[in-house]
Design an enzyme around this catalytic site. Structure first.
Site, PDB file in Angstrom:
ATOM      1  CD  GLU A 148      -1.900 112.179  36.100  1.00  0.00           C
ATOM      2  OE1 GLU A 148      -2.908 112.095  35.725  1.00  0.00           O
ATOM      3  OE2 GLU A 148      -0.962 111.154  36.025  1.00  0.00           O
ATOM      4  CG  ASP A 197      19.976 107.175  20.991  1.00  0.00           C
ATOM      5  OD1 ASP A 197      19.916 106.252  20.200  1.00  0.00           O
ATOM      6  OD2 ASP A 197      20.790 107.333  21.977  1.00  0.00           O
ATOM      7  CG  ASP A 206      26.557 106.940  18.618  1.00  0.00           C
ATOM      8  OD1 ASP A 206      26.277 106.089  19.430  1.00  0.00           O
ATOM      9  OD2 ASP A 206      26.933 108.158  18.943  1.00  0.00           O
ATOM     10  N   GLY A 207      28.371 104.344  18.277  1.00  0.00           N
ATOM     11  CA  GLY A 207      29.606 103.814  18.699  1.00  0.00           C
ATOM     12  C   GLY A 207      30.287 102.706  17.850  1.00  0.00           C
ATOM     13  NE  ARG A 247      27.907  99.854  25.542  1.00  0.00           N
ATOM     14  CZ  ARG A 247      26.758  99.134  26.161  1.00  0.00           C
ATOM     15  NH1 ARG A 247      26.651  98.185  26.802  1.00  0.00           N
ATOM     16  NH2 ARG A 247      25.674  99.923  25.674  1.00  0.00           N
ATOM     17  CB  CYS A 248      35.006  95.224  22.022  1.00  0.00           C
ATOM     18  SG  CYS A 248      37.018  94.723  21.633  1.00  0.00           S
ATOM     19  N   GLY A 257      24.518  97.857  23.178  1.00  0.00           N
ATOM     20  CA  GLY A 257      23.404  97.320  24.017  1.00  0.00           C
ATOM     21  C   GLY A 257      22.437  96.367  23.135  1.00  0.00           C
ATOM     22  CG  MET A 267      15.795 101.042  30.463  1.00  0.00           C
ATOM     23  SD  MET A 267      16.404  99.382  29.789  1.00  0.00           S
ATOM     24  CE  MET A 267      18.230  99.741  30.154  1.00  0.00           C
ATOM     25  NE  ARG A 314      24.321 105.933  28.153  1.00  0.00           N
ATOM     26  CZ  ARG A 314      25.091 104.908  27.782  1.00  0.00           C
ATOM     27  NH1 ARG A 314      25.550 104.297  28.549  1.00  0.00           N
ATOM     28  NH2 ARG A 314      25.422 104.963  26.489  1.00  0.00           N
ATOM     29  CD  GLU A 323      18.661 104.193  31.737  1.00  0.00           C
ATOM     30  OE1 GLU A 323      19.172 103.753  32.823  1.00  0.00           O
ATOM     31  OE2 GLU A 323      18.411 103.993  30.684  1.00  0.00           O
ATOM     32  NE  ARG A 380       4.291 102.977  48.669  1.00  0.00           N
ATOM     33  CZ  ARG A 380       3.764 103.601  49.716  1.00  0.00           C
ATOM     34  NH1 ARG A 380       4.006 105.067  49.516  1.00  0.00           N
ATOM     35  NH2 ARG A 380       3.269 103.054  50.818  1.00  0.00           N
ATOM     36  NE  ARG A 394      16.523  81.309   6.658  1.00  0.00           N
ATOM     37  CZ  ARG A 394      15.251  80.812   7.317  1.00  0.00           C
ATOM     38  NH1 ARG A 394      14.247  81.317   7.223  1.00  0.00           N
ATOM     39  NH2 ARG A 394      15.520  79.888   8.258  1.00  0.00           N
ATOM     40  CG  ASP A 438      18.016 104.432  24.467  1.00  0.00           C
ATOM     41  OD1 ASP A 438      17.409 104.120  25.168  1.00  0.00           O
ATOM     42  OD2 ASP A 438      19.395 104.430  24.733  1.00  0.00           O
ATOM     43  CB  THR A 494      19.878 101.840  20.061  1.00  0.00           C
ATOM     44  OG1 THR A 494      19.768 102.546  21.195  1.00  0.00           O
ATOM     45  CG2 THR A 494      19.441 102.783  18.885  1.00  0.00           C
ATOM     46  CE  LYS A 505      -6.213 113.639  37.197  1.00  0.00           C
ATOM     47  NZ  LYS A 505      -5.029 112.560  37.186  1.00  0.00           N
TER      48      LYS A 505
END
Length: 328
Positions: free
Chosen positions: A192, A134, A107-108, A76-77, A15, A174, A176, A227, A252, A29, A132, A130, A218
């Protein structure tokens, strides 16, 4: 034993994340400064297999430090999982004399670099790119700060319409496998409740809290959910759960999605990407490889590829206590 590194390739894999271009710039450089030839590999490992590789000069990375995404593209390959694919990639590097790699990804991507070295003796150094945050072995990953600030900016705008209509908003960010974007953006925007993959949600406690706030009039409530929360299936699942218990509550849903991946990187992301890119080349020159460059307590930290895995950890109870107290 690998030969002394004289020509290096740089690629971005997995990603995309804001700050990757700053890291590419630093690698190119720093390599050129040290007398190396530097090659850009397009679309990650796929470009290595497809021979989509070109020589880079200093001007190749001019005016990119402020740009999001990656000028080298990313993909991604699946072919790189196969020995035949890796051999094809190796032959494309060999004909150019490339004998070192800087891999910007997760990590992959690092596991791929480790396997590639074991089979073909190409030294690799990784840079954690990344949003994330993570990856084990670093306090920072390239793109996380920008993604959080993007989420915070969007949530601040949504709060305006929440206040105008006395509504609850359930906002999905985001993440995952990790809840760091949700946690940081939620605290920064006064949420909250924050729902993350690392921690099981006490549904009854959350409903009780919402009921108590409703009694106090309130009516404006903000819930941030990662996600990949795994418990409810994102914001829609959280909304369904709340409606079962509180059918009259005006709610909403807003999914922020891929806006968090884009945009100009923050100062922090540009600085850490530049720092990591510089040290990645230094490591290759010094014969240190099969490691990821990280930053721990503001110092450069080396983590072996086999240990630079996705973080599987429990979020400190103090973080959730802060959320609870400040939202009361």
């Amino acid at each position: 034993m690998a030969d002394k590194v004289t020509k290096i390739g740089v690629l971005t894999s997995g990603g995309d994340s804001p700050g990757m271009n700053a890291a590419i710039r630093a690698v190119v450089r720093t390599g050129l400064y040290n007398g190396l030839e530097v090659f850009g590999v397009m679309r990650g490992y796929q470009g290595m297999i497809d021979d989509d590789i070109y020589k880079m000069e200093s001007k190749s990375v001019a005016n990119i430090i402020q740009r999001g995404g990656t000028i080298l593209k990313t993909a991604r390959c699946k072919d790189f999982f196969e020995t035949s694919g890796r051999k094809k990639a190796y032959l494309n590097l060999k004909k150019r004399g490339i004998n070192g790699l800087v891999i910007i990804g997760g990590d992959g991507s690092f596991r791929g670099g480790k396997k590639f070295h074991e089979e073909f003796d190409i030294p690799s150094v990784g840079i954690p790119g990344t949003i994330d945050r993570d990856i084990v072995g670093t306090d920072f990953t390239i793109g996380f700060d920008t993604a959080v600030n993007t989420a915070v900016g969007a949530i601040d705008k949504i709060r305006d319409t929440m206040d105008a209509h006395d509504r609850m908003f359930i906002i999905e960010v985001m993440g995952r496998d990790a809840g760091f974007i949700a946690l940081h953006s939620g605290i920064a925007t006064g949420a909250e409740h924050i729902i993350i993959p690392e921690r099981k949600t006490d549904v009854l406690e959350m409903i009780k809290s919402l009921q108590e706030k409703e009694k106090r009039k309130k009516l404006v409530n903000l819930i941030i959910v990662a996600e990949g929360d795994g418990e409810f299936g994102g914001a829609a699942g959280v909304n369904d759960m709340i409606k079962r218990h509180l059918p009259d509550m005006d709610t909403r849903i807003c999914v922020l999605g891929h806006i968090q991946r884009g945009g100009s990187p923050t100062c922090l992301d540009r600085v850490i990407a530049s720092r990591m890119g510089y040290h990645a080349v230094e490591c290759l020159l010094n014969g240190t490889y099969n490691i990821m460059i990280g930053i721990k307590e503001n110092r450069i930290n080396h983590t072996p590829f086999e240990k630079a895995s996705k973080m599987k950890t429990r979020v400190n109870d103090e973080w959730m206590k802060i959320v609870k107290i400040l939202a009361s």
